[in-house]
Design a protein around this motif. Structure first.
Motif, PDB file in Angstrom:
ATOM      1  N   ASP A  32     -69.177  59.357  32.464  1.00 41.35           N
ATOM      2  CA  ASP A  32     -69.994  59.234  33.600  1.00 41.35           C
ATOM      3  C   ASP A  32     -71.494  59.833  33.564  1.00 41.35           C
ATOM      4  O   ASP A  32     -72.062  60.348  32.602  1.00 41.35           O
ATOM      5  N   ALA A  50     -81.829  61.914  35.970  1.00 39.71           N
ATOM      6  CA  ALA A  50     -80.421  61.277  35.847  1.00 39.71           C
ATOM      7  C   ALA A  50     -80.282  60.797  34.437  1.00 39.71           C
ATOM      8  O   ALA A  50     -81.386  60.108  33.944  1.00 39.71           O
ATOM      9  N   GLU A  98     -71.929  64.924  38.861  1.00 42.06           N
ATOM     10  CA  GLU A  98     -71.436  63.944  38.318  1.00 42.06           C
ATOM     11  C   GLU A  98     -71.088  62.813  39.191  1.00 42.06           C
ATOM     12  O   GLU A  98     -70.856  62.692  40.223  1.00 42.06           O
ATOM     13  N   ASP A  99     -71.519  61.662  38.576  1.00 39.30           N
ATOM     14  CA  ASP A  99     -71.201  60.458  39.336  1.00 39.30           C
ATOM     15  C   ASP A  99     -69.937  59.585  38.456  1.00 39.30           C
ATOM     16  O   ASP A  99     -70.223  59.269  37.417  1.00 39.30           O
ATOM     17  N   ARG A 107     -78.045  56.440  39.094  1.00 44.74           N
ATOM     18  CA  ARG A 107     -78.140  56.150  40.455  1.00 44.74           C
ATOM     19  C   ARG A 107     -79.179  57.604  41.019  1.00 44.74           C
ATOM     20  O   ARG A 107     -78.781  58.766  40.583  1.00 44.74           O
ATOM     21  N   ALA A 112     -74.228  59.354  46.026  1.00 40.69           N
ATOM     22  CA  ALA A 112     -73.868  58.666  44.883  1.00 40.69           C
ATOM     23  C   ALA A 112     -72.776  59.369  43.931  1.00 40.69           C
ATOM     24  O   ALA A 112     -72.097  59.096  43.421  1.00 40.69           O
ATOM     25  N   TYR A 113     -73.091  60.783  44.044  1.00 37.15           N
ATOM     26  CA  TYR A 113     -72.520  61.655  42.983  1.00 37.15           C
ATOM     27  C   TYR A 113     -71.363  62.295  43.866  1.00 37.15           C
ATOM     28  O   TYR A 113     -71.138  62.618  44.960  1.00 37.15           O
ATOM     29  N   ASP A 114     -70.341  62.319  42.888  1.00 31.75           N
ATOM     30  CA  ASP A 114     -68.762  62.906  43.390  1.00 31.75           C
ATOM     31  C   ASP A 114     -68.606  64.413  43.331  1.00 31.75           C
ATOM     32  O   ASP A 114     -68.027  64.892  43.913  1.00 31.75           O
ATOM     33  N   TRP A 116     -70.372  68.345  42.155  1.00 35.92           N
ATOM     34  CA  TRP A 116     -71.575  69.386  42.228  1.00 35.92           C
ATOM     35  C   TRP A 116     -71.221  70.563  41.748  1.00 35.92           C
ATOM     36  O   TRP A 116     -70.272  71.075  41.983  1.00 35.92           O
TER      37      TRP A 116
END
Length: 126
Positions: A32, A50, A98-99, A107, A112-114, A116
């Motif tokens: 990821d 990022a 984390e994406d 990104r 866009a990130y899932d 936190w």
């Protein structure tokens, strides 16, 4: 379930340095992209840096380029943000994220990130 825990924040004088760490618990960390964002009082959350899954691709906000460095250690499930030449305008709560999208790139939009972390406070005094 992914958990992200930031550490390393604190109070520093202008011109000083800090190194933030983010420990991740998810099984897919090594696949990821990871990001650092910050939010100052009264302002929206903004992108800082990022890094892609391999560490080869990095991207920075213009405001921190040349001063901050993002890195990761997939063996330790950790991502770092080394911050040099800190200025009062860097004062904010810093979050790692984390994406989960499978991509070789990164990104910059928070949406866009899932996952936190809870954030760590960085305060830079003048």
């Amino acid at each position: 379930q992914v958990q992200l825990v930031e550490s390393g924040g604190g109070l520093v004088q202008a011109g000083g340095s800090l190194r933030l760490s983010c420990a991740a618990s998810g099984r897919t960390f090594a696949s990821d992209a990871m990001g650092w964002f910050r939010q100052a009082p009264g302002k929206e959350r903004e992108f800082v840096a990022a890094i892609n899954w391999s560490g080869i691709v990095t991207r920075y906000a213009d405001s921190v380029k040349g001063r901050f460095t993002i890195s990761r250690d997939n063996a330790k499930n950790a991502v770092y943000l080394k911050m040099n030449a800190l200025q009062p305008e860097d004062t904010a709560i810093y979050y790692c994220a984390e994406d989960l999208a499978r991509s070789d790139g990164v990104r910059t939009h928070p949406q866009a990130y899932d996952y936190w972390g809870q954030g760590t406070q960085v305060t830079v005094s003048s």
